[in-house]
Enzyme design. Sequence first.
Site, short mmCIF file in Angstrom:
data_model
loop_
_atom_site.label_atom_id
_atom_site.label_comp_id
_atom_site.label_asym_id
_atom_site.label_seq_id
_atom_site.Cartn_x
_atom_site.Cartn_y
_atom_site.Cartn_z
N CYS A 141 2.11 7.41 -2.55
CA CYS A 141 2.81 8.27 -3.50
C CYS A 141 3.17 9.61 -2.85
CB CYS A 141 2.02 8.56 -4.76
SG CYS A 141 1.54 7.10 -5.66
N ARG B 246 6.01 7.23 1.68
CA ARG B 246 4.65 7.22 1.11
C ARG B 246 4.47 6.19 0.02
NH1 ARG B 246 1.98 11.87 2.57
NH2 ARG B 246 0.51 11.61 0.87
N TRP C 299 3.54 4.41 -5.16
CA TRP C 299 2.95 3.19 -4.61
C TRP C 299 1.85 2.84 -5.61
CZ3 TRP C 299 -1.72 1.19 -3.12
CH2 TRP C 299 -1.69 0.08 -2.26
N ASN D 282 -0.61 12.22 -7.02
CA ASN D 282 -0.93 11.32 -5.91
C ASN D 282 -2.44 11.29 -5.79
OD1 ASN D 282 -0.88 11.86 -2.31
ND2 ASN D 282 -1.21 9.98 -3.41
N GLY D 283 -3.02 10.09 -5.90
CA GLY D 283 -4.48 9.98 -5.84
C GLY D 283 -4.97 8.99 -6.87
N GLU E 40 -1.55 -5.04 18.35
CA GLU E 40 -0.51 -4.15 17.84
C GLU E 40 0.82 -4.90 17.68
OE1 GLU E 40 -0.54 -1.49 16.37
OE2 GLU E 40 1.46 -0.66 16.54
N LYS F 222 2.75 -5.25 14.14
CA LYS F 222 4.14 -4.82 13.91
C LYS F 222 4.93 -5.95 13.27
CE LYS F 222 3.77 -1.51 14.11
NZ LYS F 222 2.73 -0.65 14.17
N GLU G 99 3.85 -6.65 9.63
CA GLU G 99 4.18 -5.53 8.74
C GLU G 99 5.63 -5.59 8.26
OE1 GLU G 99 1.84 -1.42 9.72
OE2 GLU G 99 3.06 -2.20 11.34
N HIS H 258 -11.94 -20.76 22.02
CA HIS H 258 -12.94 -20.67 20.95
C HIS H 258 -12.29 -20.72 19.58
CE1 HIS H 258 -15.92 -19.90 23.99
NE2 HIS H 258 -15.11 -19.00 24.51
N LYS I 2 2.98 4.45 4.20
CA LYS I 2 2.67 5.03 5.50
C LYS I 2 1.34 5.77 5.50
CE LYS I 2 4.59 7.01 9.49
NZ LYS I 2 4.23 5.77 10.21
C1 G6P Z 1 -1.03 2.67 7.25
C2 G6P Z 1 0.28 2.74 7.98
C3 G6P Z 1 0.04 2.41 9.46
C4 G6P Z 1 -0.99 3.35 10.05
C5 G6P Z 1 -2.29 3.34 9.24
C6 G6P Z 1 -3.21 4.46 9.65
O1 G6P Z 1 -1.50 1.37 7.24
O2 G6P Z 1 1.20 1.82 7.44
O3 G6P Z 1 1.27 2.54 10.16
O4 G6P Z 1 -1.27 2.97 11.36
O5 G6P Z 1 -2.00 3.54 7.85
O6 G6P Z 1 -2.59 5.68 9.36
P1 G6P Z 1 -2.95 7.05 10.06
O7 G6P Z 1 -2.03 8.04 9.42
O8 G6P Z 1 -4.39 7.31 9.75
O9 G6P Z 1 -2.70 6.87 11.51
#
Ligand code: G6P
Length: 619
Positions: free
Chosen positions: A2, A27, A74, A100-101, A491, A495, A498, A514, A614
């Site tokens: 949010c 957000r 969100w 937000n919260g 990673e 990606k 996501e 394994h 994010k």
């Molecule tokens: C969310 C975002 C990711 C990010 C993670 C940690 O999942 O979508 O892209 O890596 O949070 O966020 P931070 O701001 O703590 O790096």
Amino acid sequence: MCGIIGYIGNRKAQDVVLKGLGRLEYRGYDSAGIAVVEGGKINLVKRQGKLRILINELETSPLGGSLGVGHTRWATHGVPSDTNAHPHLDCSGKIAVVHNGIVENYLALRQSLTKEGHKFLSETDTETIAHLIEKFYKGDLEEAVIKALKLIKGSYAIAVIHKDEPETLIGARCDSPLIIGVGSNENFLASDVPAVLDYTKNVIYLENHEVVKLTKDSVRVKDLSGRVTHKKISTVKWDVSQAEKAGYPHFMLKEIYEQGDVVKGILDERLVKDKVVFDELKIKESDLKKIKKIAIVACGTAYHAGLTGKYMLEEYARIPCWVDTSSEFRYRNPMVDSQTLAIIVSQSGETADSLAALREAKKRGAKTLGICNVVGSSIAREADGVIYTHAGPEIAVASTKAYTAQLAIFYLLTLYLARITKATPVSKLNVLTRELTKMPIVMNELITQYRSDYNILAAYAEEFKRYYFEKHNKSYFLYLGRNINYPNALEGALKLKEISYISAEGYPAGEMKHGPIALIDENPWVVCIAVKCKTYDKMLSNIQEIKARGGIVIGVVTEGDKEIQHYNINYLIEIPRCEELFSPLLVVIPLQLLAYYVAKEFGYDIDQPRNLAKSVTVE
Ligand code: G6P
């Protein structure tokens, strides 16, 4: 999670709020809304769906007024819908709140407020805040907000307006970020700096349990006991153009292409005559000398950067390291003490679990260090020391440049600590430092290849899509890596899932036998990171085993590798030759781009993937 914004001044509040929400949409983006004080009443419009839907509606019937609040959501409590979207009003429709919260005790509050006659319209926790403020309102909005907040358990950043106080905008925070943008004859509230950058670079970072009363020409901050606190105004270095797409179709692509320059910026800033300088690191060298172990704690992509950091720190500084996801660290009984350095890695500096992990480590006596991108964020402020990545605003939800920036900081930290521990000869460290300084050029050369008209990764993505449908949607990805490129396998997989919603798993290649090898048939595409390194031969064996079982292999290999030609690899991705230690900086670039192009082929919303946000500021 949010984004909120508030405006008071002489401009049209709608314009400021909508523009700000556009910059906060990363957000959360399942609904958006705005409330303004106009003509002696609150006017409210809120809509389920992306911000564009709200903007379209307001284009045909705009709102007036120069006091307003806005929200991009969100969902936590209640499905995304027009009714659950913010702002929320009290019964009388005089008070509007964006939040937000999470109000953790909202059910109990809702029950008692309902008994007192308040009528709730939504399923949200936020609506309780509006009704509580209504309950306490006796002609002073600030006072009513303070009384309401004293009853709330949980996290909040809020902005509140009242139709009878057209000269007042109230904000408050506890465990969710809120900044004040200080303008001339206008002031702003926002979840994050980019939302106000079009108007001012002067910001105040609000602390937990602080409440701010803004008029268009004054800012007054109090704590919940009513004591006035004096706040410092900071000047933001970011430029508004950094928060724009600059002609790119997506922020993600722009941010991937920025990576060489971001790493260059970091090295230019931190390497003075080949020596690492960390100006903001408030932990003394004498304290660092006492460190016996390092705990790296982070979430998501930052966690993967932390995993890579472990490889380098142990190899060259010879300090035992372990890496935890923040959500696990905070709820177990971690072996952290005064001889531990806890490194919290976080782009936003606001991730709820990482912030809680930092507090847990502090409580146990550890020295804490934040590696953060957002200046003035909670983790940056609460940690004993901070190293900023200064990567500029990262807007795409899928993190890219923050990752390579975090890797760059880990390289520097390794060199820095290795000099302190004397675990590696200085001559070797000097060689590594020189190699590191070459990396931005090599990264940019690689990026330039992908910028050309023919992009091999786009072609592979197209091929994958065709295959996927041929196999009746059964195809998916496996990513294998070893040693310092194992975290890149994780990673790369992250990606892809996501932004393209295709199943993808990252694995250390040595674990193939394994379990994952059972998956190999003609369905999965297996990305094998097989660059020249000490485990190269082992990786070749893995590739052979996959090929022998009919698997499809994408090999990430070193340019000019002749041996690999004998392995019948289906798709090759070449990266320039470099010191193994620094290869993660190169390997990750095509992995990010592969995910980007697959998502593009499938036609998904790359910058705003479904269900994600994010900045995860709630648990
Ligand atoms: C969310 C975002 C990711 C990010 C993670 C940690 O999942 O979508 O892209 O890596 O949070 O966020 P931070 O701001 O703590 O790096």
